[in-house]
Scaffold this motif. Structure first.
Motif, PDB file in Angstrom:
ATOM      1  N   ASP A   1      -5.261   0.674  10.495  1.00 45.95           N
ATOM      2  CA  ASP A   1      -4.676   0.094   9.291  1.00 45.95           C
ATOM      3  C   ASP A   1      -4.971   1.021   8.116  1.00 45.95           C
ATOM      4  OD1 ASP A   1      -4.151  -1.946  10.985  1.00 45.95           O
ATOM      5  OD2 ASP A   1      -5.518  -3.396  10.067  1.00 45.95           O
ATOM      6  N   ALA A   2      -4.149   0.944   7.074  1.00 47.35           N
ATOM      7  CA  ALA A   2      -4.373   1.804   5.907  1.00 47.35           C
ATOM      8  C   ALA A   2      -3.685   1.222   4.694  1.00 47.35           C
ATOM      9  CB  ALA A   2      -3.846   3.204   6.202  1.00 47.35           C
ATOM     10  N   THR A   3      -4.201   1.543   3.527  1.00 47.47           N
ATOM     11  CA  THR A   3      -3.574   1.078   2.297  1.00 47.47           C
ATOM     12  C   THR A   3      -2.373   1.962   1.973  1.00 47.47           C
ATOM     13  OG1 THR A   3      -4.889   2.529   0.906  1.00 47.47           O
ATOM     14  CG2 THR A   3      -5.823   0.376   1.410  1.00 47.47           C
ATOM     15  N   VAL A   4      -1.572   1.504   1.027  1.00 51.87           N
ATOM     16  CA  VAL A   4      -0.389   2.258   0.623  1.00 51.87           C
ATOM     17  C   VAL A   4      -0.794   3.653   0.159  1.00 51.87           C
ATOM     18  CG1 VAL A   4       1.533   2.335  -0.988  1.00 51.87           C
ATOM     19  CG2 VAL A   4       0.835   0.162   0.003  1.00 51.87           C
ATOM     20  N   GLY A   5      -1.826   3.725  -0.665  1.00 47.25           N
ATOM     21  CA  GLY A   5      -2.287   5.004  -1.182  1.00 47.25           C
ATOM     22  C   GLY A   5      -2.704   5.961  -0.078  1.00 47.25           C
ATOM     23  N   GLU A   6      -3.483   5.446   0.855  1.00 46.46           N
ATOM     24  CA  GLU A   6      -3.908   6.277   1.985  1.00 46.46           C
ATOM     25  C   GLU A   6      -2.715   6.768   2.782  1.00 46.46           C
ATOM     26  OE1 GLU A   6      -8.139   3.868   2.737  1.00 46.46           O
ATOM     27  OE2 GLU A   6      -6.349   3.435   3.939  1.00 46.46           O
ATOM     28  N   LEU A   7      -1.781   5.870   2.991  1.00 48.49           N
ATOM     29  CA  LEU A   7      -0.605   6.235   3.773  1.00 48.49           C
ATOM     30  C   LEU A   7       0.227   7.304   3.069  1.00 48.49           C
ATOM     31  CD1 LEU A   7       0.464   2.704   5.034  1.00 48.49           C
ATOM     32  CD2 LEU A   7      -0.341   4.611   6.434  1.00 48.49           C
TER      33      LEU A   7
ATOM     34  N   ALA B   1      -0.765   9.604   0.907  1.00 49.10           N
ATOM     35  CA  ALA B   1      -1.452  10.868   0.628  1.00 49.10           C
ATOM     36  C   ALA B   1      -0.870  12.100   1.348  1.00 49.10           C
ATOM     37  CB  ALA B   1      -2.946  10.714   0.924  1.00 49.10           C
ATOM     38  N   PRO B   2      -0.675  12.059   2.656  1.00 50.42           N
ATOM     39  CA  PRO B   2      -0.275  13.289   3.364  1.00 50.42           C
ATOM     40  C   PRO B   2       1.122  13.796   3.024  1.00 50.42           C
ATOM     41  CG  PRO B   2      -1.049  11.594   4.898  1.00 50.42           C
ATOM     42  CD  PRO B   2      -0.862  10.940   3.585  1.00 50.42           C
ATOM     43  N   TYR B   3       1.996  12.933   2.520  1.00 44.92           N
ATOM     44  CA  TYR B   3       3.368  13.370   2.295  1.00 44.92           C
ATOM     45  C   TYR B   3       3.519  13.942   0.899  1.00 44.92           C
ATOM     46  CZ  TYR B   3       3.629  10.032   6.121  1.00 44.92           C
ATOM     47  OH  TYR B   3       3.397   9.341   7.274  1.00 44.92           O
ATOM     48  N   ASP B   4       4.476  14.809   0.719  1.00 51.08           N
ATOM     49  CA  ASP B   4       4.658  15.357  -0.618  1.00 51.08           C
ATOM     50  C   ASP B   4       5.797  14.665  -1.355  1.00 51.08           C
ATOM     51  OD1 ASP B   4       6.732  16.438   0.752  1.00 51.08           O
ATOM     52  OD2 ASP B   4       6.522  18.455  -0.070  1.00 51.08           O
ATOM     53  N   VAL B   5       5.956  13.376  -1.082  1.00 53.94           N
ATOM     54  CA  VAL B   5       6.877  12.589  -1.895  1.00 53.94           C
ATOM     55  C   VAL B   5       6.034  11.636  -2.742  1.00 53.94           C
ATOM     56  CG1 VAL B   5       8.734  12.713  -0.195  1.00 53.94           C
ATOM     57  CG2 VAL B   5       7.148  10.782  -0.175  1.00 53.94           C
ATOM     58  N   SER B   6       6.688  10.994  -3.692  1.00 57.19           N
ATOM     59  CA  SER B   6       5.954  10.115  -4.595  1.00 57.19           C
ATOM     60  C   SER B   6       5.407   8.888  -3.877  1.00 57.19           C
ATOM     61  CB  SER B   6       6.872   9.663  -5.724  1.00 57.19           C
ATOM     62  OG  SER B   6       7.896   8.859  -5.192  1.00 57.19           O
ATOM     63  N   LEU B   7       4.413   8.254  -4.484  1.00 46.83           N
ATOM     64  CA  LEU B   7       3.873   7.012  -3.946  1.00 46.83           C
ATOM     65  C   LEU B   7       4.975   5.951  -3.879  1.00 46.83           C
ATOM     66  CD1 LEU B   7       1.135   5.524  -3.217  1.00 46.83           C
ATOM     67  CD2 LEU B   7       1.260   4.605  -5.517  1.00 46.83           C
ATOM     68  N   GLN B   8       5.833   5.943  -4.876  1.00 48.90           N
ATOM     69  CA  GLN B   8       6.919   4.958  -4.910  1.00 48.90           C
ATOM     70  C   GLN B   8       7.840   5.077  -3.702  1.00 48.90           C
ATOM     71  OE1 GLN B   8       5.807   6.685  -7.478  1.00 48.90           O
ATOM     72  NE2 GLN B   8       6.424   5.831  -9.463  1.00 48.90           N
ATOM     73  N   ALA B   9       8.100   6.326  -3.325  1.00 48.62           N
ATOM     74  CA  ALA B   9       8.971   6.542  -2.171  1.00 48.62           C
ATOM     75  C   ALA B   9       8.338   5.951  -0.919  1.00 48.62           C
ATOM     76  CB  ALA B   9       9.235   8.029  -1.984  1.00 48.62           C
ATOM     77  N   VAL B  10       7.034   6.179  -0.751  1.00 42.15           N
ATOM     78  CA  VAL B  10       6.337   5.643   0.420  1.00 42.15           C
ATOM     79  C   VAL B  10       6.309   4.121   0.362  1.00 42.15           C
ATOM     80  CG1 VAL B  10       4.145   5.571   1.667  1.00 42.15           C
ATOM     81  CG2 VAL B  10       4.967   7.723   0.710  1.00 42.15           C
TER      82      VAL B  10
ATOM     83  N   LEU C   1       7.644   1.533   3.186  1.00 40.25           N
ATOM     84  CA  LEU C   1       6.871   0.421   3.737  1.00 40.25           C
ATOM     85  C   LEU C   1       7.624  -0.890   3.597  1.00 40.25           C
ATOM     86  CD1 LEU C   1       3.323   1.504   2.569  1.00 40.25           C
ATOM     87  CD2 LEU C   1       4.123   1.266   4.927  1.00 40.25           C
ATOM     88  N   LYS C   2       8.364  -1.005   2.512  1.00 38.08           N
ATOM     89  CA  LYS C   2       9.151  -2.217   2.329  1.00 38.08           C
ATOM     90  C   LYS C   2      10.199  -2.347   3.437  1.00 38.08           C
ATOM     91  CE  LYS C   2      11.563  -4.715  -1.344  1.00 38.08           C
ATOM     92  NZ  LYS C   2      12.315  -4.520  -2.617  1.00 38.08           N
ATOM     93  N   VAL C   3      10.816  -1.227   3.753  1.00 36.80           N
ATOM     94  CA  VAL C   3      11.810  -1.233   4.830  1.00 36.80           C
ATOM     95  C   VAL C   3      11.158  -1.647   6.154  1.00 36.80           C
ATOM     96  CG1 VAL C   3      13.364   0.204   6.203  1.00 36.80           C
ATOM     97  CG2 VAL C   3      13.265   0.501   3.725  1.00 36.80           C
ATOM     98  N   LEU C   4      10.000  -1.056   6.441  1.00 41.16           N
ATOM     99  CA  LEU C   4       9.289  -1.397   7.677  1.00 41.16           C
ATOM    100  C   LEU C   4       8.897  -2.869   7.679  1.00 41.16           C
ATOM    101  CD1 LEU C   4       6.998   1.762   8.058  1.00 41.16           C
ATOM    102  CD2 LEU C   4       8.913   1.105   9.526  1.00 41.16           C
ATOM    103  N   GLU C   5       8.510  -3.364   6.502  1.00 36.17           N
ATOM    104  CA  GLU C   5       8.084  -4.753   6.389  1.00 36.17           C
ATOM    105  C   GLU C   5       9.256  -5.701   6.631  1.00 36.17           C
ATOM    106  OE1 GLU C   5       5.910  -5.255   2.834  1.00 36.17           O
ATOM    107  OE2 GLU C   5       5.075  -7.223   3.402  1.00 36.17           O
ATOM    108  N   GLU C   6      10.397  -5.369   6.047  1.00 35.01           N
ATOM    109  CA  GLU C   6      11.572  -6.227   6.227  1.00 35.01           C
ATOM    110  C   GLU C   6      12.091  -6.189   7.664  1.00 35.01           C
ATOM    111  OE1 GLU C   6      14.004  -4.824   3.071  1.00 35.01           O
ATOM    112  OE2 GLU C   6      13.139  -6.199   1.604  1.00 35.01           O
TER     113      GLU C   6
END
Lengths: 118, 118
Positions: A29-35, A37-46, A50-55
């Motif tokens: 498990d991981a928080t949004v911030g942790e998730l 971190a590795p990508y070079d897109v904005s936190l908002q994009a991630v 996650l919203k898509v995965l959640e839905e």
DNA sequence: CTCATTGTCAACCAAGTGGTTGAGAAATAG
DNA sequence: CTATTTCTCAACCACTTGGTTGACAATGAG
């Protein structure tokens, strides 16, 4: 509509970043911030991913800043769909093979009569 | 990139019409016209759907007007991906359960003799 | 060969997607 | 309570997608 649900699941997994999120969440498990971190897109994009995965029901959280958790049961929906048609297709191939063998058995000579040219 | 291939397969199956095409093709090959008949969209639209399925490797044809055939092997790609993370997630749940049990064992005051199942 | 049938290509359109930035809500720390 | 950190919402943008229609290529029948 379970049909619509399947669409959302497949669509969610059609994105490489989202598949990677799922892959990572499968080991912890991981928080949004942790998730994010590795990508070079904005936190908002991630967050959107996650919203898509959640839905799609692939992921859940107990509250806003709680760690995100993978909901592996949803995978069953997909594998059920896939297995069904995969098996049906394989069954057809088996029957086709049987038919071809049968035809080769019953008309071994007559087949050579048809020297078709083009 | 096999990663990209997975994306195309999932994306192809994210559409209900295309899943229906796959479902129908799993029981019999069919021409574009035959496939298009039941839907109330244009033949061109169905032709486009088939192109998407074809580029995902889910479907093939020997020539333009030949019947379309389902390529069931591609399903393996998906099930492999799914199985991997599903199993990993389930393994985590098992470990978590074990941990929780262990904690419950050590918390009760006089439960230190619970080593019966060894 | 000629014609009809069958399927694809091209251009277009409305809606959706993945990304951005900026502002603000909500949870935690002091 | 206030301040800070963490996350989401809103608006916007370029690009993709699923659909349309019209023209045309390719195949099969006469």
């Amino acid at each position: 509509m379970s049909e619509d649900r399947l669409s959302r699941v497949f669509a969610a997994l059609a994105d490489p970043t989202r598949r990677d999120l799922v892959a990572r969440l499968s080991s912890a498990d991981a928080t949004v911030g942790e998730l994010a971190a590795p990508y070079d897109v904005s936190l908002q994009a991630v967050s959107k991913h996650l919203k898509v995965l959640e839905e799609a029901g692939l992921v859940s959280r107990e509250s806003r800043r709680a760690p995100v958790r993978l909901e592996a049961e949803v995978f069953d929906l997909m594998t059920k769909w896939i297995d069904r048609y995969q098996q049906q297709a394989e069954e057809r191939y088996r029957r086709l093979d049987a038919l071809l063998e049968e035809m080769q058995e019953s008309t071994p000579r007559e087949a050579s009569r048809e020297q078709d040219a083009s």
